[in-house]
Design a protein around this motif. Structure first.
Motif, PDB file in Angstrom:
ATOM      1  N   ARG A  74       0.820  -1.205   0.000  1.00 13.50           N
ATOM      2  CA  ARG A  74       0.000   0.000   0.000  1.00 13.50           C
ATOM      3  C   ARG A  74       0.864   1.269   0.000  1.00 13.50           C
ATOM      4  O   ARG A  74       2.005   1.259   0.478  1.00 13.50           O
ATOM      5  CB  ARG A  74      -0.929   0.026   1.215  1.00 13.50           C
ATOM      6  CG  ARG A  74      -1.901  -1.144   1.256  1.00 13.50           C
ATOM      7  CD  ARG A  74      -2.868  -1.011   2.417  1.00 13.50           C
ATOM      8  NE  ARG A  74      -2.199  -0.851   3.695  1.00 13.50           N
ATOM      9  CZ  ARG A  74      -1.695  -1.851   4.409  1.00 13.50           C
ATOM     10  NH1 ARG A  74      -1.756  -3.095   3.929  1.00 13.50           N
ATOM     11  NH2 ARG A  74      -1.132  -1.630   5.582  1.00 13.50           N
ATOM     12  N   SER A  75       0.300   2.361  -0.508  1.00 21.72           N
ATOM     13  CA  SER A  75       1.011   3.638  -0.524  1.00 21.72           C
ATOM     14  C   SER A  75       0.040   4.784  -0.286  1.00 21.72           C
ATOM     15  O   SER A  75      -1.024   4.847  -0.902  1.00 21.72           O
ATOM     16  CB  SER A  75       1.722   3.844  -1.862  1.00 21.72           C
ATOM     17  OG  SER A  75       2.299   5.139  -1.924  1.00 21.72           O
TER      18      SER A  75
ATOM     19  N   SER B  69       1.583  10.846  -2.600  1.00 21.17           N
ATOM     20  CA  SER B  69       0.878  11.554  -3.660  1.00 21.17           C
ATOM     21  C   SER B  69       1.659  12.809  -4.006  1.00 21.17           C
ATOM     22  O   SER B  69       2.840  12.937  -3.666  1.00 21.17           O
ATOM     23  CB  SER B  69      -0.547  11.887  -3.205  1.00 21.17           C
ATOM     24  OG  SER B  69      -1.312  12.416  -4.276  1.00 21.17           O
TER      25      SER B  69
ATOM     26  N   ARG C 228      -5.234  -0.003  -2.470  1.00 28.45           N
ATOM     27  CA  ARG C 228      -3.823  -0.018  -2.097  1.00 28.45           C
ATOM     28  C   ARG C 228      -3.114   1.312  -2.337  1.00 28.45           C
ATOM     29  O   ARG C 228      -1.980   1.484  -1.917  1.00 28.45           O
ATOM     30  CB  ARG C 228      -3.091  -1.130  -2.861  1.00 28.45           C
ATOM     31  CG  ARG C 228      -3.540  -2.531  -2.469  1.00 28.45           C
ATOM     32  CD  ARG C 228      -2.622  -3.599  -3.024  1.00 28.45           C
ATOM     33  NE  ARG C 228      -2.680  -3.684  -4.480  1.00 28.45           N
ATOM     34  CZ  ARG C 228      -1.949  -4.510  -5.212  1.00 28.45           C
ATOM     35  NH1 ARG C 228      -1.078  -5.314  -4.613  1.00 28.45           N
ATOM     36  NH2 ARG C 228      -2.065  -4.545  -6.514  1.00 28.45           N
ATOM     37  N   ASN C 229      -3.782   2.237  -3.012  1.00 31.85           N
ATOM     38  CA  ASN C 229      -3.156   3.512  -3.332  1.00 31.85           C
ATOM     39  C   ASN C 229      -4.185   4.623  -3.172  1.00 31.85           C
ATOM     40  O   ASN C 229      -5.322   4.501  -3.650  1.00 31.85           O
ATOM     41  CB  ASN C 229      -2.616   3.497  -4.765  1.00 31.85           C
ATOM     42  CG  ASN C 229      -1.668   4.654  -5.045  1.00 31.85           C
ATOM     43  OD1 ASN C 229      -2.044   5.822  -4.936  1.00 31.85           O
ATOM     44  ND2 ASN C 229      -0.435   4.342  -5.406  1.00 31.85           N
TER      45      ASN C 229
END
Length: 387
Positions: free
Chosen positions: A59-60, A63, A366-367
């Protein structure tokens, strides 16, 4: 020491450790405080859609905001008198933000000056401008922000006339505080705050005293400030400031789709859907209710961010899912600052990021850039505006 797990935990410590007039300044709105309350209660009405049996690895929350890489799409909003919540508060918050990897915004009405923060912060920060009647002061402070290598100018549009905040008037809010008997009795119970304040020379409005004509001390500052917010601010004046600045420009205080369309055509890099934390027009709709219609009005012509009401990583997720590409937090980090100084700001950011990450995973994403309306359940009629 109590275990800190939420922004509310930091808020309780903030209230315990900071003089009443400054905590009340942070935790209040204008008039009846209807909009101040709605900013948070409206977030609570939006529910999350749980997803299972999906890959939640890798996951991230990373941004970009106005082209700047960020550890999560959260910037620290400008807050006046931040250095009264904790000694050297703006410097401490800017350091914490830089280390964490999110932007910090310094207010025109800060206690620590632009130059002070620039000398103590390892990364460029943003500067927020209130437009004053004194054009020479405005021109000079823009040049000072340039000299300090500020990487964006945040122009606040919704404070041409100051909204009345009853608590501030009743508390006799000032910086530094006037030493009346009630104030001294309150400060006597906040020894850590007092000792830190005694150890710093930064106790007045550092961007103004000694820089504005005729303002050399606190007494002259109060009369100057009362007359200075420019009620004639319009798009022509905004254009003049844009041209003088020449860099990244963020317009804060947009709460109407038509204003958003004008701002998008104006050439700004981002707009911030905001009602000034409920501190200006009491009775205005919450920022989160206005977000979708403003996003629809401008599409992808300009970045749309949101502030006012965010107290958790889940709130950040809801704003992103409804179309914002970034958010700004004020009280959430201020509670950390008032509770534990620089370490408290770091802890507030850690809390928000963990809540955002875990909630995103349980929603099957995940994002953060993949979040959308499908991740939410919104009450029928929630975005139907009044006639």
């Amino acid at each position: 020491m109590a275990v800190i797990t939420s922004i509310d935990d930091l808020k309780r410590l903030h209230k315990k450790r900071t003089p009443k007039m400054f905590f009340d300044y942070a935790e209040s709105g204008s008039y009846t405080e209807q909009t101040f309350r709605d900013n948070t209660t409206d977030f609570a009405k939006i529910r999350l859609r749980q997803k299972v049996a999906v890959d939640m690895s890798g996951r991230s929350t990373a941004s970009k905001m106005a082209g700047q890489p960020v550890a999560m799409p959260v910037a620290l909003a400008p807050i006046g008198l931040c250095g009264m919540q904790r000694a050297d508060g703006e410097i401490k918050a800017a350091r914490a933000a830089a280390q964490f990897g999110v932007p910090f915004t310094l207010s025109t009405m800060s206690i620590c000056s632009i130059e002070d923060v620039g000398a103590h912060c390892p990364d460029p920060f943003w500067f927020q401008l209130y437009v004053m009647n004194d054009n020479d002061f405005v021109d000079a402070i823009i040049e000072r922000a340039k000299a300090a290598n500020c990487s964006a100018l945040v122009l606040t549009l919704d404070l041409q006339i100051l909204g009345q905040r009853h608590k501030d008037l009743k508390n006799g809010l000032s910086a530094p505080p006037k030493l009346t008997l009630p104030v001294m009795m309150d400060m006597a119970t906040k020894l850590r705050w007092g000792m830190e304040m005694l150890g710093t020379p930064r106790r007045g409005f550092g961007n103004i005293i000694g820089h504005a004509k005729g303002v050399g001390d606190t007494a002259s500052l109060m009369s100057w400030t009362a007359e200075q917010f420019d009620p004639k601010l319009d798009w022509a004046k905004i254009g003049r400031i844009r041209d003088q600045w020449g860099g990244k420009l963020i317009l804060k205080g947009i709460l109407d789709p038509e204003d958003a369309r004008i701002a998008a055509d104006f050439g700004a890099d981002a707009i911030v859907v905001s009602n000034h934390g409920g501190r200006q027009l009491d009775g205005a709709l919450s920022s989160i209710r206005m977000l979708p219609s403003i996003k629809a009005a401008v599409g992808d012509k300009i970045e749309v961010w949101l502030d006012s009401g965010i107290r958790s990583g889940q709130d950040v997720l809801k704003a992103l899912a409804l179309g914002a590409s970034g958010t700004m937090i004020g009280r959430a980090y201020l509670h950390g600052l008032g509770a534990m100084g620089e370490a408290g700001v770091t802890q507030a950011l850690q809390i928000l990021q963990k809540e955002l990450d875990v909630t995103m995973a349980l929603c099957g994403e995940r994002n953060v850039q993949d979040l959308g309306r499908s991740n939410l359940m919104v009450p029928n009629g929630f975005f139907d505006h009044y006639n």
